[in-house]
Design a protein around this motif. Structure first.
Motif, PDB file in Angstrom:
ATOM      1  N   ARG A  27       0.892  -1.256  -0.024  1.00 18.03           N
ATOM      2  CA  ARG A  27      -0.091  -0.023  -0.048  1.00 18.03           C
ATOM      3  C   ARG A  27       0.842   1.380   0.006  1.00 18.03           C
ATOM      4  NH1 ARG A  27      -2.612  -3.816   2.570  1.00 18.03           N
ATOM      5  NH2 ARG A  27      -4.866  -4.218   2.679  1.00 18.03           N
ATOM      6  N   ALA A  28       2.151   1.180  -0.041  1.00 22.37           N
ATOM      7  CA  ALA A  28       2.939   2.203  -0.169  1.00 22.37           C
ATOM      8  C   ALA A  28       3.613   2.642  -1.622  1.00 22.37           C
ATOM      9  CB  ALA A  28       4.116   2.188   0.878  1.00 22.37           C
ATOM     10  N   LEU A  29       3.030   1.911  -2.685  1.00 21.73           N
ATOM     11  CA  LEU A  29       3.526   2.279  -3.863  1.00 21.73           C
ATOM     12  C   LEU A  29       2.551   3.242  -4.705  1.00 21.73           C
ATOM     13  CD1 LEU A  29       4.025  -1.576  -5.276  1.00 21.73           C
ATOM     14  CD2 LEU A  29       5.805   0.172  -4.022  1.00 21.73           C
ATOM     15  N   ALA A  30       2.937   3.689  -5.799  1.00 24.58           N
ATOM     16  CA  ALA A  30       2.232   4.786  -6.618  1.00 24.58           C
ATOM     17  C   ALA A  30       0.548   4.832  -6.486  1.00 24.58           C
ATOM     18  CB  ALA A  30       2.729   4.896  -8.128  1.00 24.58           C
ATOM     19  N   ASP A  31       0.207   3.549  -6.452  1.00 25.27           N
ATOM     20  CA  ASP A  31      -1.284   3.608  -6.465  1.00 25.27           C
ATOM     21  C   ASP A  31      -1.762   3.437  -5.086  1.00 25.27           C
ATOM     22  OD1 ASP A  31      -0.431   1.217  -5.972  1.00 25.27           O
ATOM     23  OD2 ASP A  31      -1.523   0.065  -7.088  1.00 25.27           O
ATOM     24  N   LYS A  32      -1.038   4.138  -4.079  1.00 24.79           N
ATOM     25  CA  LYS A  32      -1.628   3.884  -2.677  1.00 24.79           C
ATOM     26  C   LYS A  32      -2.908   4.776  -2.408  1.00 24.79           C
ATOM     27  CE  LYS A  32       1.500   7.643  -0.870  1.00 24.79           C
ATOM     28  NZ  LYS A  32       2.150   7.798   0.240  1.00 24.79           N
ATOM     29  N   HIS A  33      -2.938   5.766  -3.243  1.00 27.64           N
ATOM     30  CA  HIS A  33      -4.478   6.483  -3.110  1.00 27.64           C
ATOM     31  C   HIS A  33      -5.158   6.077  -4.561  1.00 27.64           C
ATOM     32  CE1 HIS A  33      -2.410  10.136  -0.312  1.00 27.64           C
ATOM     33  NE2 HIS A  33      -2.446   8.856   0.256  1.00 27.64           N
ATOM     34  N   ALA A  34      -6.430   6.279  -4.131  1.00 28.33           N
ATOM     35  CA  ALA A  34      -7.580   6.091  -5.089  1.00 28.33           C
ATOM     36  C   ALA A  34      -7.086   7.235  -6.297  1.00 28.33           C
ATOM     37  CB  ALA A  34      -8.882   6.323  -4.741  1.00 28.33           C
ATOM     38  N   PRO A  35      -7.818   7.534  -7.420  1.00 25.18           N
ATOM     39  CA  PRO A  35      -7.393   8.478  -8.363  1.00 25.18           C
ATOM     40  C   PRO A  35      -8.018   9.880  -7.594  1.00 25.18           C
ATOM     41  CG  PRO A  35      -8.641   6.744  -9.435  1.00 25.18           C
ATOM     42  CD  PRO A  35      -8.621   6.410  -7.976  1.00 25.18           C
ATOM     43  N   ALA A  36      -7.480  11.120  -8.297  1.00 20.50           N
ATOM     44  CA  ALA A  36      -7.787  12.245  -7.495  1.00 20.50           C
ATOM     45  C   ALA A  36      -9.087  12.819  -7.252  1.00 20.50           C
ATOM     46  CB  ALA A  36      -7.100  13.409  -8.369  1.00 20.50           C
ATOM     47  N   GLY A  37     -10.017  12.344  -7.905  1.00 20.72           N
ATOM     48  CA  GLY A  37     -11.588  12.650  -7.801  1.00 20.72           C
ATOM     49  C   GLY A  37     -12.094  11.915  -6.847  1.00 20.72           C
ATOM     50  N   ILE A  38     -11.456  10.958  -5.913  1.00 22.11           N
ATOM     51  CA  ILE A  38     -11.977  10.045  -4.950  1.00 22.11           C
ATOM     52  C   ILE A  38     -11.599  10.532  -3.470  1.00 22.11           C
ATOM     53  CG2 ILE A  38     -12.069   7.588  -4.145  1.00 22.11           C
ATOM     54  CD1 ILE A  38     -13.789   8.013  -6.418  1.00 22.11           C
ATOM     55  N   MET A  39     -12.207  10.496  -2.337  1.00 19.41           N
ATOM     56  CA  MET A  39     -12.109  10.843  -1.307  1.00 19.41           C
ATOM     57  C   MET A  39     -12.475   9.680  -0.279  1.00 19.41           C
ATOM     58  SD  MET A  39     -11.052  14.149  -1.147  1.00 19.41           S
ATOM     59  CE  MET A  39     -11.159  14.303   0.365  1.00 19.41           C
ATOM     60  N   GLY A  40     -11.695   9.533   0.786  1.00 20.23           N
ATOM     61  CA  GLY A  40     -11.839   8.573   1.860  1.00 20.23           C
ATOM     62  C   GLY A  40     -11.997   7.360   1.480  1.00 20.23           C
ATOM     63  N   ALA A  41     -10.510   6.923   0.619  1.00 17.23           N
ATOM     64  CA  ALA A  41     -10.284   5.559   0.279  1.00 17.23           C
ATOM     65  C   ALA A  41      -9.152   4.870   0.657  1.00 17.23           C
ATOM     66  CB  ALA A  41     -10.489   5.684  -1.369  1.00 17.23           C
ATOM     67  N   HIS A  42      -8.567   5.550   1.759  1.00 16.74           N
ATOM     68  CA  HIS A  42      -7.414   5.162   2.535  1.00 16.74           C
ATOM     69  C   HIS A  42      -7.306   5.392   3.903  1.00 16.74           C
ATOM     70  CE1 HIS A  42      -5.447   8.937   0.969  1.00 16.74           C
ATOM     71  NE2 HIS A  42      -5.197   8.768   2.358  1.00 16.74           N
ATOM     72  N   LEU A  43      -6.486   4.573   4.527  1.00 19.94           N
ATOM     73  CA  LEU A  43      -6.479   4.915   5.966  1.00 19.94           C
ATOM     74  C   LEU A  43      -4.952   5.188   6.173  1.00 19.94           C
ATOM     75  CD1 LEU A  43      -8.565   1.838   7.150  1.00 19.94           C
ATOM     76  CD2 LEU A  43      -9.183   3.940   7.456  1.00 19.94           C
ATOM     77  N   HIS A  44      -4.852   5.784   7.338  1.00 18.11           N
ATOM     78  CA  HIS A  44      -3.325   5.902   7.709  1.00 18.11           C
ATOM     79  C   HIS A  44      -2.999   5.207   9.193  1.00 18.11           C
ATOM     80  CE1 HIS A  44      -2.076   9.139   4.782  1.00 18.11           C
ATOM     81  NE2 HIS A  44      -3.390   9.617   4.775  1.00 18.11           N
ATOM     82  N   ASP A  45      -1.605   4.951   9.184  1.00 15.95           N
ATOM     83  CA  ASP A  45      -1.034   4.202  10.363  1.00 15.95           C
ATOM     84  C   ASP A  45      -1.366   5.354  11.619  1.00 15.95           C
ATOM     85  OD1 ASP A  45      -0.468   2.230   8.957  1.00 15.95           O
ATOM     86  OD2 ASP A  45       1.744   2.837   8.686  1.00 15.95           O
ATOM     87  N   LYS A  46      -1.470   4.440  12.725  1.00 12.97           N
ATOM     88  CA  LYS A  46      -1.589   5.114  14.012  1.00 12.97           C
ATOM     89  C   LYS A  46      -0.615   6.184  14.234  1.00 12.97           C
ATOM     90  CE  LYS A  46      -2.022   4.756  19.113  1.00 12.97           C
ATOM     91  NZ  LYS A  46      -2.031   4.161  19.957  1.00 12.97           N
ATOM     92  N   GLY A  47      -0.982   7.492  14.420  1.00  9.58           N
ATOM     93  CA  GLY A  47       0.023   8.785  14.522  1.00  9.58           C
ATOM     94  C   GLY A  47       0.333   9.351  13.325  1.00  9.58           C
ATOM     95  N   GLU A  48       0.180   8.500  12.193  1.00 10.36           N
ATOM     96  CA  GLU A  48       0.208   9.347  11.025  1.00 10.36           C
ATOM     97  C   GLU A  48      -0.310  10.652  10.423  1.00 10.36           C
ATOM     98  OE1 GLU A  48       2.637   7.453   7.051  1.00 10.36           O
ATOM     99  OE2 GLU A  48       0.297   7.233   7.133  1.00 10.36           O
ATOM    100  N   TRP A  49       0.253  11.528  10.085  1.00  8.81           N
ATOM    101  CA  TRP A  49      -0.577  12.795   9.456  1.00  8.81           C
ATOM    102  C   TRP A  49      -0.347  12.681   8.099  1.00  8.81           C
ATOM    103  CZ3 TRP A  49      -3.221  16.490  12.260  1.00  8.81           C
ATOM    104  CH2 TRP A  49      -3.167  16.287  13.793  1.00  8.81           C
ATOM    105  N   MET A  50      -1.353  13.149   7.176  1.00  5.73           N
ATOM    106  CA  MET A  50      -1.207  13.573   5.934  1.00  5.73           C
ATOM    107  C   MET A  50      -1.764  14.998   5.706  1.00  5.73           C
ATOM    108  SD  MET A  50      -3.076  12.006   2.590  1.00  5.73           S
ATOM    109  CE  MET A  50      -4.312  13.282   2.659  1.00  5.73           C
ATOM    110  N   VAL A  51      -1.104  15.737   4.958  1.00  8.64           N
ATOM    111  CA  VAL A  51      -1.512  17.138   4.434  1.00  8.64           C
ATOM    112  C   VAL A  51      -1.717  16.896   2.991  1.00  8.64           C
ATOM    113  CG1 VAL A  51      -0.902  18.630   6.266  1.00  8.64           C
ATOM    114  CG2 VAL A  51       0.706  18.218   4.396  1.00  8.64           C
TER     115      VAL A  51
END
Ligand SMILES: [Cu+2]
Length: 348
Positions: A27-51
């Motif tokens: 889940r850490a490779l280039a397709d880790k997130h869904a395409p740009a138009g999609i929200m709420g399709a991935h989780l983060h590890d405990k304590g991890e932030w994303m901006v």
């Protein structure tokens, strides 16, 4: 990539390479997130932030009744300059566009998105939105005018809950909502010279608290991944202007293919349904212009998403071109042509 492909071919499991390296995180490779138009399709590890900063621009041009494009003359009900008020057009028993018709609209949106892994199974998020809306019109006397509105929109937040995961798949429930931080009381002096309420699609927010539950499934394979998502946006009650925007339902499915570990391309299909508005704003005069008609806000849209994702030293770039392939609009409305969505994000 060839090795991956070969491994995938002779493996019954979803991730042949898992056994190759114990610390390998698919889940850490280039397709880790869904395409740009999609929200709420991935989780983060405990304590991890994303901006994330996300930009969207949607282009609409020309009017459509149902599935059929119509000319400005048809939308105004007159081929020769008159009035205003002109005769207007009657669609589904509603007479509108006696003052003017919209001819073109662009909606730009700047989005600031923050995610935080509260636990192994719960990721919290919030997203601030800044829409910038420009609409061109033609009056019944064939003179043009443009209105513009921009500012703070509604703010979304919620929790993404891990329903089930194993080494190659995730089920994620989005317990989401939005709060009405967008101003719906703004007025414009164009075109009448005296302050008038913006028509419905030019307002910065919904004016209501919205429930936005959604459910996402993702599955990772060695050299590709795919997912499906059902996402809603449901206003609760009516706002202080006496109406609520339509319910929105989106069903998306997509596939992302890894070209390298750091670069992927994606193909997405989106079904989008919107219902008409409920209630009525007394300040919205539907006889003058179709953008003030509550019944003329719903419809069905089918969008395609052609995307690419690039991971560069921890910076994640995600972009998508989203043409609207078909649409069936309630009443008379502007036709959506395409949208462009791009984002930069970083996790730490
Ligand atoms: Cu994230």
């Amino acid at each position: 990539m060839l090795l991956r492909f070969a491994l995938a071919c002779c493996s019954l499991g979803c991730l042949a390479s898992v056994s190759m390296a114990d610390n390998f995180d698919r889940r850490a490779l280039a397709d880790k997130h869904a395409p740009a138009g999609i929200m709420g399709a991935h989780l983060h590890d405990k304590g991890e932030w994303m901006v994330e900063y996300k930009y969207m621009n949607m282009y609409m041009e020309d009017n459509q009744i149902g599935e059929n494009k119509v000319s400005d003359a048809t939308a105004l009900g007159t081929a020769t300059p008159v009035g205003p008020p002109g005769p207007g057009i009657t669609v589904d028993g509603v007479t509108t566009n006696r003052g003017a018709t919209p001819t073109q609209m662009t909606m730009e949106m700047h989005m600031a998105h923050i995610m935080y892994g509260a636990s192994e199974n719960v990721t919290l998020y919030t997203m601030a939105m800044l829409p910038s809306i420009t609409m061109d019109h033609t009056r019944a006397n064939y003179t043009d005018f443009t209105t513009h509105n921009s500012g703070f929109g509604d703010t979304a937040f919620g929790a993404l809950l891990r329903v089930y995961s194993d080494e190659c798949q995730d089920w994620i429930f989005n317990l989401g909502c939005s709060v009405p931080t967008g101003d719906i009381f703004r007025e414009t002096s164009t075109p009448t010279g005296s302050p008038t309420a913006f028509p419905y699609p030019m307002r910065l927010g919904s004016g209501t608290f919205n429930a936005r539950p959604g459910l996402t499934y993702r599955r990772f394979h060695d050299w590709y991944s795919w997912g499906a998502q059902f996402q809603t946006d449901l206003p609760i009650g009516k706002n202080y202007r006496g109406y609520s925007v339509g319910d929105e339902f989106r069903f998306n499915s997509w596939t992302s293919v890894l070209l390298t570990d750091n670069l992927s391309v994606s193909l997405r299909g989106e079904h989008l349904w919107r219902t008409e508005y409920d209630g009525q704003d007394p300040a919205a005069n539907g006889t003058l212009i179709s953008t003030n008609v509550e019944q003329f806000r719903g419809g069905y849209w089918y969008n395609l998403g052609l995307g690419a994702q690039y991971l560069f030293h921890g910076h994640y770039f995600n972009a998508e071109f989203v043409p609207t392939i078909s649409q069936d609009l309630n009443g008379i409305q502007l036709e959506t042509d395409y949208a462009f969505i791009a984002s930069w994000s970083k996790s730490f």
